[in-house]
Scaffold this motif. Structure first.
Motif, PDB file in Angstrom:
ATOM      1  N   UNK A  99       0.809  -1.375  -0.427  1.00 16.46           N
ATOM      2  CA  UNK A  99       0.273  -0.067   0.021  1.00 16.46           C
ATOM      3  C   UNK A  99       0.939   1.058   0.374  1.00 16.46           C
ATOM      4  N   UNK A 100       2.301   1.398  -0.260  1.00 16.03           N
ATOM      5  CA  UNK A 100       2.741   2.099  -0.454  1.00 16.03           C
ATOM      6  C   UNK A 100       2.501   3.359  -1.158  1.00 16.03           C
ATOM      7  N   UNK A 101       2.182   2.622  -2.403  1.00 15.24           N
ATOM      8  CA  UNK A 101       1.756   3.647  -3.352  1.00 15.24           C
ATOM      9  C   UNK A 101       0.610   5.089  -3.085  1.00 15.24           C
ATOM     10  N   UNK A 102       0.065   4.164  -1.898  1.00 19.34           N
ATOM     11  CA  UNK A 102      -0.610   5.252  -2.298  1.00 19.34           C
ATOM     12  C   UNK A 102      -0.933   6.682  -1.007  1.00 19.34           C
ATOM     13  N   UNK A 103       0.904   6.079   0.013  1.00 17.44           N
ATOM     14  CA  UNK A 103       0.903   7.308   0.710  1.00 17.44           C
ATOM     15  C   UNK A 103       1.991   8.843  -0.704  1.00 17.44           C
ATOM     16  N   UNK A 104       2.352   7.167  -2.008  1.00 17.01           N
ATOM     17  CA  UNK A 104       3.419   8.448  -2.584  1.00 17.01           C
ATOM     18  C   UNK A 104       2.041   9.025  -3.399  1.00 17.01           C
ATOM     19  N   UNK A 105       0.867   8.464  -3.119  1.00 11.69           N
ATOM     20  CA  UNK A 105      -0.067   9.351  -3.955  1.00 11.69           C
ATOM     21  C   UNK A 105      -0.546  10.341  -3.238  1.00 11.69           C
ATOM     22  N   UNK A 106      -1.150  10.317  -1.507  1.00  9.01           N
ATOM     23  CA  UNK A 106      -1.148  11.335  -0.975  1.00  9.01           C
ATOM     24  C   UNK A 106      -0.482  12.365  -0.631  1.00  9.01           C
ATOM     25  N   UNK A 107       1.410  12.624  -0.623  1.00  8.17           N
ATOM     26  CA  UNK A 107       2.863  13.193  -0.411  1.00  8.17           C
ATOM     27  C   UNK A 107       1.897  14.129  -1.875  1.00  8.17           C
ATOM     28  N   UNK A 108       1.908  13.625  -3.087  1.00 11.34           N
ATOM     29  CA  UNK A 108       1.797  14.524  -4.048  1.00 11.34           C
ATOM     30  C   UNK A 108       0.721  14.792  -5.114  1.00 11.34           C
ATOM     31  N   UNK A 109      -0.109  14.457  -4.039  1.00 14.45           N
ATOM     32  CA  UNK A 109      -1.128  15.392  -4.184  1.00 14.45           C
ATOM     33  C   UNK A 109      -1.288  17.209  -3.977  1.00 14.45           C
ATOM     34  N   UNK A 110      -1.099  17.627  -3.190  1.00 20.55           N
ATOM     35  CA  UNK A 110      -0.302  19.141  -3.242  1.00 20.55           C
ATOM     36  C   UNK A 110       0.196  19.669  -4.160  1.00 20.55           C
ATOM     37  N   UNK A 111       0.421  18.840  -4.760  1.00 23.93           N
ATOM     38  CA  UNK A 111       1.459  19.721  -6.233  1.00 23.93           C
ATOM     39  C   UNK A 111       0.289  19.297  -7.374  1.00 23.93           C
ATOM     40  N   UNK A 112      -0.044  18.879  -7.942  1.00 25.39           N
ATOM     41  CA  UNK A 112      -1.172  18.607  -8.644  1.00 25.39           C
ATOM     42  C   UNK A 112      -2.253  20.156  -8.521  1.00 25.39           C
ATOM     43  N   UNK A 113      -2.274  20.792  -7.017  1.00 23.55           N
ATOM     44  CA  UNK A 113      -3.900  21.213  -6.239  1.00 23.55           C
ATOM     45  C   UNK A 113      -3.066  22.660  -7.185  1.00 23.55           C
ATOM     46  N   UNK A 114      -4.177  23.386  -7.349  1.00 17.73           N
ATOM     47  CA  UNK A 114      -3.741  24.726  -7.775  1.00 17.73           C
ATOM     48  C   UNK A 114      -3.349  25.444  -6.962  1.00 17.73           C
TER      49      UNK A 114
END
Length: 301
Positions: A99-114
């Motif tokens: 499930x480490x891919x979920x953590x990678x996604x969670x940490x990267x979400x702020x980057x794609x937010x305007x």
């Protein structure tokens, strides 16, 4: 008669469309900005030659030196955090855990937010009745039930406004630089860590002995890129504080925008832009020097 083209010019023909676009959108406006820095121009009247008066005005402008000081402080605070903390996150999410891919996604979400959305959200979090102050009040009620913590003026205090804006920049950049570090970590052969564990270097010690030396080019890259980004920070300031209070959070790019689009001091704004260009150019040259140094000094795998 068939036209013969020297083969050595073929790559430049492929680059020609991109060079034309760059020339029209980047190089020509830069030349015009340098030209207008010697003029007084407000868009309403033709430019008037004033020589070096804009530079003399800049030298005596206390607000400009304040914005330059804020920008340098921004670099000194934000860059070390964005050079170190994302590396720790990259090491964490590089582990082979379910499930480490979920953590990678969670940490990267702020980057794609305007940045507009992020700035408005954080402006609400920082407000006196915002979630951050409410959480602090709620936490204090467990420790000191009869005490009440005064609301913290995150964006309205001259001592806190700039650092509050820095927090948003760090929050937005963590995931982006984590991905850069993650690419570097995944290029390190696992055999090196296995050999290090046989020699007694295990746990965090192996990262000190192996990861940090091999990640040095990436650390330099992230440090310089984040420094250039910190130098050009604008959206966070515009959305959250608009340079206030008392110019405490005003950066050099925001001051340039203010002079050009609010005061219509186009010539003076071009002068500020020239100084900004020299700062970014210096950081870019520094990046090239450090990249060459680290690439020649990095041990081969």
């Amino acid at each position: 008669m068939k036209l013969q083209i020297n083969p050595k010019f073929t790559p430049y023909l492929f680059l020609l469309p991109a060079l034309i676009i760059l020339g029209l959108t980047v190089f020509w406006p830069a030349i015009q900005a340098f030209y207008l820095s010697f003029f007084s121009y407000d868009l309403l009247q033709p430019p008037q030659w004033i020589g070096l008066k804009n530079f003399q005005r800049l030298w005596a402008d206390e607000v400009f030196w304040k914005t330059l000081q804020n920008t340098l402080l921004y670099i000194l605070v934000v860059v070390p955090i964005l050079a170190i903390l994302p590396l720790g996150l990259a090491i964490l999410v590089n582990q082979k855990i379910r499930g480490i891919h979920w953590f990678r996604t969670a940490y990267y979400v702020p980057v794609v937010i305007s940045m507009v959305v992020a700035g408005l959200a954080w402006k609400w979090l920082y407000s006196e009745t915002g979630l951050l102050n409410q959480l602090l009040q709620y936490s204090l009620s467990f420790v000191l039930p009869d005490s009440k913590l005064p609301t913290i003026p995150w964006l309205t205090s001259p001592n806190l406004a700039l650092f509050s804006v820095m927090g948003v920049t760090i929050w937005k950049g963590l995931g982006y630089y984590m991905v850069i570090y993650l690419a570097g970590l995944q290029s390190i052969p696992a055999e090196l860590y296995e050999a290090a564990s046989l020699e007694g270097s295990d746990g965090w010690r192996k990262h000190w002995d192996i990861t940090l030396p091999l990640m040095r080019p990436y650390i330099v890259l992230v440090a310089v890129i984040s420094a250039i980004s910190a130098t050009k920070v604008f959206e966070e300031v515009y959305i959250m504080t608009q340079g206030g209070p008392l110019n405490s959070s005003k950066t050099i790019v925001y001051y340039l925008y203010e002079q050009a689009f609010q005061n219509l001091e186009i010539g003076y704004a071009c002068t500020i832009g020239l100084i900004l260009f020299l700062i970014v150019l210096g950081l870019s040259i520094l990046r090239l020097v450090f990249t060459q140094f680290t690439s020649s000094d990095t041990p081969t795998l």
